[in-house]
Design an enzyme around this catalytic site. Structure first.
Site, PDB file in Angstrom:
ATOM      1  N   GLU A  99      -0.514 -24.223   7.889  1.00 14.58           N
ATOM      2  CA  GLU A  99       0.533 -24.440   8.900  1.00 14.58           C
ATOM      3  C   GLU A  99       0.614 -25.898   9.334  1.00 14.58           C
ATOM      4  O   GLU A  99       1.079 -26.218  10.428  1.00 14.58           O
ATOM      5  CB  GLU A  99       0.308 -23.525  10.111  1.00 14.58           C
ATOM      6  N   HIS A 140      -2.619 -23.009  17.235  1.00  8.81           N
ATOM      7  CA  HIS A 140      -1.869 -21.874  16.709  1.00  8.81           C
ATOM      8  C   HIS A 140      -2.826 -20.698  16.600  1.00  8.81           C
ATOM      9  O   HIS A 140      -3.926 -20.848  16.070  1.00  8.81           O
ATOM     10  CB  HIS A 140      -1.275 -22.232  15.338  1.00  8.81           C
ATOM     11  N   HIS A 148      -3.275 -16.096  16.296  1.00  8.19           N
ATOM     12  CA  HIS A 148      -2.711 -14.763  16.046  1.00  8.19           C
ATOM     13  C   HIS A 148      -3.287 -13.816  17.096  1.00  8.19           C
ATOM     14  O   HIS A 148      -3.728 -12.716  16.775  1.00  8.19           O
ATOM     15  CB  HIS A 148      -3.079 -14.253  14.652  1.00  8.19           C
ATOM     16  N   TYR A 200       4.831 -15.053  37.654  1.00 13.34           N
ATOM     17  CA  TYR A 200       5.121 -16.493  37.818  1.00 13.34           C
ATOM     18  C   TYR A 200       4.366 -17.373  36.825  1.00 13.34           C
ATOM     19  O   TYR A 200       4.799 -18.480  36.489  1.00 13.34           O
ATOM     20  CB  TYR A 200       4.846 -16.933  39.262  1.00 13.34           C
ATOM     21  N   HIS A 212       4.228 -12.954  13.813  1.00 10.52           N
ATOM     22  CA  HIS A 212       3.235 -13.909  13.370  1.00 10.52           C
ATOM     23  C   HIS A 212       2.193 -14.251  14.457  1.00 10.52           C
ATOM     24  O   HIS A 212       1.035 -13.872  14.308  1.00 10.52           O
ATOM     25  CB  HIS A 212       3.955 -15.181  12.881  1.00 10.52           C
ATOM     26  N   TYR A 227       1.033 -29.208  41.088  1.00 12.20           N
ATOM     27  CA  TYR A 227      -0.279 -28.580  41.242  1.00 12.20           C
ATOM     28  C   TYR A 227      -1.380 -29.527  40.787  1.00 12.20           C
ATOM     29  O   TYR A 227      -1.285 -30.146  39.733  1.00 12.20           O
ATOM     30  CB  TYR A 227      -0.336 -27.292  40.410  1.00 12.20           C
TER      31      TYR A 227
HETATM   32 ZN   LIG Z   1      -0.508 -18.180  11.465  1.00 13.45          ZN
END
Ligand SMILES: [Zn+2]
Length: 245
Positions: free
Chosen positions: A76, A95, A97, A116, A158, A211
């Site tokens: 990726e 990234h 899963h 929120y 994904h 914040y």
């Molecule tokens: Zn992936």
């Protein structure tokens, strides 16, 4: 022989991967992590188990899509490259899963402002990107569109992408998206959650921006602070007074 460059950052990438894995956010060998360096970015290598990952398994890539060394970058890499290239404020990309967020991504629905904390992704919802095959430029384009004005999104059928101003922030954001997805799933099993309206989310988003910062006088969205009792009187007054003196 000298070791690989940016050794500390390579170790930080590995630590981030192991933290994600420990928290159940990257089942199996799924997930990948990158961090910006002056020459481009460092990204996890392709198909390497987190337990055995060493600094030389973290791959150096430039912003033109080139890499150095014998280890292939994560499949990726394109999503990481495109985020690093188009979002100068992004210092790290994660990234995953993660199970609940991935389950929601299979329904191809955005996560609305049912809570929120959805503001953690930078807007009034967490979008789900259009579907495209993993590891493709088409997936990266779909992801970039869903990330417009956001710091996290779902990828259809994904998983999740989250960015941050640091590795720690990107990891924390990916974890928060998973928590929100789980809460949304539970709420949906009980009924139709009440979604916060745009006006309320605008207030929440403004509060998120302020914040952790010093309270600005006259800021209507600043977090209301309790009174600290053990400070000198002068300082105490400064932090608790609403208006200008
Ligand atoms: Zn992936």
């Amino acid at each position: 022989m000298t070791g690989p460059d940016h050794l500390d950052l390579r170790r930080a990438v590995i630590a981030a991967c192991r933290a994600l894995n420990r928290r159940g956010l990257t089942p199996g060998r799924s997930g990948n992590v990158s961090v910006r360096v002056p020459e481009g970015f460092l990204i996890t290598g392709s198909g390497i188990a987190y337990e055995t990952m060493r600094p030389e398994h973290v791959v150096a890539m430039d912003l033109d899509g080139g890499y150095r060394g014998a280890v292939l970058p994560s499949s990726e890499w394109r999503m990481h490259l495109d985020l690093m290239r188009t979002r100068p404020e992004v210092q790290a990309v994660v990234h995953t899963h993660s199970p609940h967020a991935t389950a929601l991504s299979c329904l191809r629905i955005d996560i609305p402002a049912f809570h929120y904390m959805v503001a953690v992704a930078g807007g009034p919802d967490i979008r789900c990107a259009a579907y495209a095959t993993f590891g493709t430029a088409a997936l990266s384009r779909a992801m970039l569109a869903a990330m417009e004005g956001r710091s996290a999104c779902l990828l259809a059928n994904h998983g999740v992408v989250a960015v941050g101003a640091s590795l720690a922030e990107a990891v924390a954001r990916a974890a928060e998206v998973e928590t929100l997805a789980r809460q949304y799933w539970i709420a949906r099993t009980l009924g139709q959650p009440v979604v916060l309206d745009e006006a309320e989310m605008a207030v929440v988003l403004a509060r998120f921006r302020s914040y952790g910062q010093q309270r600005q006088e006259n800021d209507p969205h600043a977090i209301e602070m309790p009174v600290r009792r053990d400070q000198p009187r002068r300082a105490n007054r400064r932090t608790t007074r609403a208006g200008p003196r």
